[in-house]
Design a protein around this motif. Structure first.
Motif, mmCIF file in Angstrom:
data_model
loop_
_atom_site.group_PDB
_atom_site.id
_atom_site.type_symbol
_atom_site.label_atom_id
_atom_site.label_comp_id
_atom_site.label_asym_id
_atom_site.label_seq_id
_atom_site.Cartn_x
_atom_site.Cartn_y
_atom_site.Cartn_z
ATOM 1 N N ALA A 48 0.826 -1.209 0.000
ATOM 2 C CA ALA A 48 0.000 0.000 0.000
ATOM 3 C C ALA A 48 0.859 1.257 0.000
ATOM 4 O O ALA A 48 0.578 2.224 -0.718
ATOM 5 N N VAL A 49 1.926 1.253 0.818
ATOM 6 C CA VAL A 49 2.819 2.410 0.857
ATOM 7 C C VAL A 49 3.463 2.627 -0.509
ATOM 8 O O VAL A 49 3.576 3.761 -0.996
ATOM 9 N N GLY A 50 3.880 1.536 -1.135
ATOM 10 C CA GLY A 50 4.468 1.654 -2.461
ATOM 11 C C GLY A 50 3.498 2.225 -3.476
ATOM 12 O O GLY A 50 3.878 3.032 -4.332
ATOM 13 N N MET A 51 2.225 1.839 -3.381
ATOM 14 C CA MET A 51 1.217 2.359 -4.302
ATOM 15 C C MET A 51 0.986 3.849 -4.096
ATOM 16 O O MET A 51 0.911 4.628 -5.051
ATOM 17 N N VAL A 52 0.851 4.274 -2.842
ATOM 18 C CA VAL A 52 0.558 5.683 -2.551
ATOM 19 C C VAL A 52 1.724 6.572 -2.955
ATOM 20 O O VAL A 52 1.558 7.598 -3.629
#
Length: 394
Positions: A48-52
């Motif tokens: 999720a952090v990578g996506m954001v």
């Protein structure tokens, strides 16, 4: 609608499966790599952090590349990290592969949104968006359960290999079917794209997308305990309920794509109102199995119908930022996907029970309606009370 869009949807399906499949694989990963279950669960947060963080950043880096080359590059990285993840015995390496895979996923989706909109034509961005998001909803309905089944039969690594196998045809399809060259030369300068991102309409749309998607994942994350603890169904019903939500989401994306180009305002107003009321109705009626099963299907359709319309509206709102608009839309929706479950978990932890996430979802959607109403009222005021001319992004 060009056939190449369906091929892009296949790639999005594989990437969506990778994003969500860990929900059924965490215990096996923890046991195999010798870490705790909460530590293994952090793999989801890493993605999720990578996506954001990655969506706007990677989209900005890729804006000078030909779109076909960018898509192939992101797919290549995505494939490579899944092969590495499937063979590694190091939990640290696996975490890194999830972050890098998310960056590649975010970049691919941002460029794919712009590519799909360009291929579909200037007045069909909603339909193009619905094709790509259809891949995400099919990942929820088919890909995630299939990944969990593979994990049960042959171990969690088999699910990673399956994502690789599904992605391989997409590489060939993108290389053969996605146009490049001439369309890429028309891309505006970076400074112009950054100026276009200051559009108030785009910024409001991103806020609305984060709120609506936050509401979606706030309730979706806790559907399993709702079904077993509140509705009173056996645990065997949980996959059925999740599949119903996913099936509704697919229908919502398809229908949203049909109306987002011409009736976006109506979809957002009426669909958003129904979505808000639906979360409240589900909270009140969750103790009755028929109500739960019926409303889960309806809420899946409304959530993704409104959500896909907002993504299309973001592309319409920033024609001067064709690449970065898609990246920021991806980031905004993933902010909601991360924030919603946290808010729902906080409400449950405070002792309000498993109906609480549904009420939180209703509040988030209501807040989005208030924001949209205030902005719409201010726009009419600036127009001197005259009706604002309808447009695809209105």
């Amino acid at each position: 609608m060009p056939f190449a869009l369906l091929l892009l949807g296949v790639a999005v399906f594989a990437q969506g499966t990778s994003e969500f499949m860990l929900s059924g694989l965490v215990p096996d990963i923890a046991r195999d790599l010798g870490v705790s279950v909460p530590a293994a669960g952090a793999l989801t947060s890493a993605f999720a952090v990578g996506m954001v963080a990655g969506a706007p950043l990677v989209a900005g880096l890729a804006r000078r590349w030909p779109r076909r080359g960018a898509l192939l590059g992101f797919l290549g990285v995505f494939l490579a990290v899944h092969v590495l993840g499937a063979v590694t015995d190091s939990f640290g390496v696996l975490v890194v592969t999830r972050v890098v895979g998310a960056l590649a996923n975010a970049g691919f989706l941002a460029v794919a949104l712009v590519t799909a909109a360009a291929m579909a034509g200037p007045q069909a961005k909603g339909r193009a968006t619905s094709v790509l998001l259809g891949g995400v909803t099919l990942a929820c309905v088919v890909g995630v359960p299939a990944g969990a089944l593979l994990g049960q039969l042959w171990g969690w690594r088999a699910a990673f290999w399956a994502v690789v196998l599904v992605s391989l045809p997409a590489v060939a399809a993108v290389a053969r079917s996605v146009p490049g060259g001439a369309a890429d030369a028309e891309r505006p300068a970076l400074r112009g794209e950054l100026r276009a991102l200051r559009s108030p309409r785009l910024q409001v749309t991103l806020v609305l997308g984060a709120l609506v998607n936050g509401a979606t994942f706030c309730s979706f994350t806790y559907l399993a305990p709702l079904v077993t603890k509140v509705t009173g169904l056996e645990s065997g019903w949980v996959p059925v309920v999740l599949a119903l939500f996913g099936a509704g989401a697919f229908v919502g994306v398809v229908l949203g794509g049909r109306f987002a180009d011409r009736r976006a305002g109506a979809v957002l107003a009426w669909g958003g109102g129904a979505l808000c009321l639906g979360w409240g109705a589900l909270a009140l009626g969750a103790g009755t199995p028929a109500v739960t099963l019926g409303l889960v299907l309806v809420q899946g359709a409304l959530s993704f119908g409104v959500g896909s319309t907002l993504i299309a509206r973001a592309l319409y709102a920033a024609p001067g930022a064709p690449t970065l608009a898609g990246g920021f839309a991806t980031a905004a929706f993933n902010v909601g996907a991360a924030l919603g479950p946290w808010l729902g978990g906080t409400a449950i932890g405070a002792g309000y029970g498993y109906r609480a996430p549904l009420w939180v979802s209703a509040v988030l959607v209501a807040l989005s309606l208030v924001v949209a109403g205030c902005v719409g009222g201010r726009r009419e005021g600036r127009a001197g009370g005259r009706p604002v001319r309808a447009s695809p992004s209105a």
